[in-house]
Write an enzyme that holds these catalytic residues in place. Structure first.
Site, PDB file in Angstrom:
ATOM      1  N   ASP A   1      -5.794  -4.357  14.273  1.00 10.15           N
ATOM      2  CA  ASP A   1      -5.275  -3.335  13.332  1.00 10.15           C
ATOM      3  C   ASP A   1      -6.648  -2.829  12.821  1.00 10.15           C
ATOM      4  O   ASP A   1      -7.339  -3.660  12.391  1.00 10.15           O
ATOM      5  CB  ASP A   1      -4.460  -4.146  12.315  1.00 10.15           C
ATOM      6  CG  ASP A   1      -3.972  -3.368  11.182  1.00 10.15           C
ATOM      7  OD1 ASP A   1      -4.601  -2.181  10.835  1.00 10.15           O
ATOM      8  OD2 ASP A   1      -2.936  -3.420  10.347  1.00 10.15           O
ATOM      9  N   LEU A   2      -6.928  -1.775  12.856  1.00 12.25           N
ATOM     10  CA  LEU A   2      -8.123  -0.969  12.306  1.00 12.25           C
ATOM     11  C   LEU A   2      -8.359  -1.481  10.639  1.00 12.25           C
ATOM     12  O   LEU A   2      -9.456  -1.441  10.432  1.00 12.25           O
ATOM     13  CB  LEU A   2      -8.140   0.505  12.404  1.00 12.25           C
ATOM     14  CG  LEU A   2      -8.010   1.093  13.689  1.00 12.25           C
ATOM     15  CD1 LEU A   2      -7.709   2.778  13.771  1.00 12.25           C
ATOM     16  CD2 LEU A   2      -9.129   0.810  14.412  1.00 12.25           C
TER      17      LEU A   2
ATOM     18  N   HIS B   1     -12.098  10.318  13.707  1.00 15.37           N
ATOM     19  CA  HIS B   1     -11.738  11.700  13.318  1.00 15.37           C
ATOM     20  C   HIS B   1     -10.242  11.781  12.877  1.00 15.37           C
ATOM     21  O   HIS B   1      -9.916  12.867  12.724  1.00 15.37           O
ATOM     22  CB  HIS B   1     -11.872  12.709  14.422  1.00 15.37           C
ATOM     23  CG  HIS B   1     -11.105  12.447  15.887  1.00 15.37           C
ATOM     24  ND1 HIS B   1     -11.126  13.431  16.810  1.00 15.37           N
ATOM     25  CD2 HIS B   1      -9.911  11.551  16.023  1.00 15.37           C
ATOM     26  CE1 HIS B   1     -10.244  13.202  17.785  1.00 15.37           C
ATOM     27  NE2 HIS B   1      -9.681  12.076  17.198  1.00 15.37           N
TER      28      HIS B   1
ATOM     29  N   ASP C   1      -6.010  -2.468  20.880  1.00 13.77           N
ATOM     30  CA  ASP C   1      -5.559  -1.189  20.291  1.00 13.77           C
ATOM     31  C   ASP C   1      -4.024  -1.857  19.739  1.00 13.77           C
ATOM     32  O   ASP C   1      -3.798  -3.069  19.717  1.00 13.77           O
ATOM     33  CB  ASP C   1      -4.922  -0.204  21.376  1.00 13.77           C
ATOM     34  CG  ASP C   1      -4.953   1.203  20.793  1.00 13.77           C
ATOM     35  OD1 ASP C   1      -4.247   1.443  19.682  1.00 13.77           O
ATOM     36  OD2 ASP C   1      -5.468   2.148  21.301  1.00 13.77           O
TER      37      ASP C   1
END
Length: 420
Positions: free
Chosen positions: A308-309, A328, A287
């Protein structure tokens, strides 16, 4: 009475009686407890109560309210609901929930105002709305007490969810119409330009960047997310993690097994590790740095890695890359980029996979809870998605949907994906 008015009155009577009959039938079906079908008492495979019946009962209750009020007065329900939320939030901020005796003894407005140091007439005005619809009880003239519903607000987990919704997301949702007007009716796709950023005037920052400037607000939102995950852990067990890992060749203790990407404070990965006891390998929580730094408890046997996404996945070759309630929050194009960054870490397309734990909305008959959550995510560019939408998004990132594990009692599901 004119004939037309008499016919209208008779029609309303019929509608009310029909709705009462529907409610009575549903109450007979309402179940208090459903036997859990899970791994143990701590980890049910489905909710203890069938939410479909609960939501249907609530839906029919609203229909009864509309039948009683009629079309014109029903329009004003929206105003009453907004004012009710406003009054509850104001009373919460004033400290009324904590000040009233928790043993449900009554307290006058005079005594309550003196205890809180607030204006007595203001207190009475706010309590009017909050004793009509709750959560408090009016036991006499300007005299109030707690109920089981108001006492629920004293639970820190409930408190954080309430504050996060009212303070962060409700203002954003109320600006949705303005955002759509400015953007010619197009949904938000940029996290720095969405209803949330419009409502909170974030000056080019996305929600997370904006909240990082306000530690107290950020803590409330993160605590709310933790509370939601902790209160509903069962969807994690929809996917057969243990069975899936046991089908793979034995691994060393250094091999990455499951990586929980964007896993917050580690609720899900802790459950997964418990499910997979005795299997060699690493269980990893990823995270943002500030999230990992803010974890107040020790995570036994779980590594923490910053991520980092929108950058390539730092750990390669894991058996399962797990995403729970991450996608989402993002528009479809962003979700594709997130999945492609995970794809860059997959070294064996035949055994390594991505498991997405999210809602899979039905094509019709969506519950109010799911529809509400969908509009909350819309405020920050996200979406709760139907099967059709998932089957469009996932292949766009180069994956195929292998299996969807779901529960009849909820929209929650686990989507198993392999790289093409």
């Amino acid at each position: 009475m004119a004939r037309g008015a008499a016919e209208l009155t008779q029609t309303r009577k019929v509608m009310i009686k029909e709705q009462l009959a529907n409610l009575t039938a549903l109450i007979d079906l309402r179940i208090a407890d459903t036997p859990c079908n899970g791994l143990d008492d701590d980890m049910p495979m489905q909710p203890a109560i069938d939410n479909t019946i609960t939501h249907e009962l609530a839906k029919e209750t609203y229909a009864l309210l509309h039948a009683i009020k009629g079309p014109s007065l029903s329009v004003f329900n929206f105003g009453e609901q907004v004012m009710h939320v406003s009054a509850v939030r104001a009373l919460f901020g004033l400290g009324v929930f904590s000040a009233l005796p928790q043993d449900r003894q009554a307290m006058t407005a005079t005594a309550l105002a003196e205890k809180l140091g607030c204006d007595e007439e203001l207190l009475v005005r706010l309590m009017r709305m909050c004793t009509i619809w709750g959560p408090f009880k009016e036991v006499g003239t300007e005299t109030y007490s707690h109920t089981q519903f108001s006492l629920a607000y004293l639970d820190p987990q409930v408190t954080n969810q309430f504050q996060a919704f009212v303070d962060e997301f409700l203002p954003a949702c109320l600006q949705l119409h303005k955002f759509l007007e400015i953007n010619n009716g197009k949904p938000p796709v940029d996290a720095t330009n969405c209803p949330y950023t419009l409502a909170h005037q974030t000056s080019g920052k996305d929600m997370w960047e904006h909240l990082a400037q306000f530690p107290k607000r950020s803590k409330v939102v993160n605590s709310a997310m933790y509370a939601i995950s902790s209160a509903h852990p069962w969807p994690v067990a929809l996917y057969p993690f243990r069975e899936a890992l046991l089908q793979l060749p034995p691994t060393s203790s250094n091999a990455p097994l499951v990586i929980d990407i964007g896993g917050g404070q580690g609720q899900a990965i802790s459950v997964i590790r418990k499910m997979c006891g005795g299997i060699n390998g690493r269980f990893i929580l990823e995270d943002r740095p500030e999230v990992l730094a803010g974890i107040p408890h020790t995570l036994r046997g779980i590594e923490k890695i910053e991520c980092d996404l929108f950058k390539p996945q730092p750990v390669k070759g894991a058996a399962i890359y797990f995403l729970r309630h991450v996608l989402h929050d993002w528009a479809e194009d962003a979700c594709v980029r997130i999945l492609q960054n995970i794809a860059s870490a997959i070294t064996d397309k035949s055994t390594q996979r991505v498991v997405i734990s999210e809602m899979v909305l039905p094509e019709k008959g969506v519950t109010a809870e799911c529809a509400t959550q969908d509009l909350v995510t819309l405020s920050t560019t996200g979406a709760e998605r139907s099967r059709k939408q998932w089957e469009r998004l996932i292949p766009a990132a180069g994956f195929r949907v292998e299996n969807i594990y779901s529960s009849e009692a909820s929209c929650e599901a686990a989507i198993e994906c392999y790289l093409e």
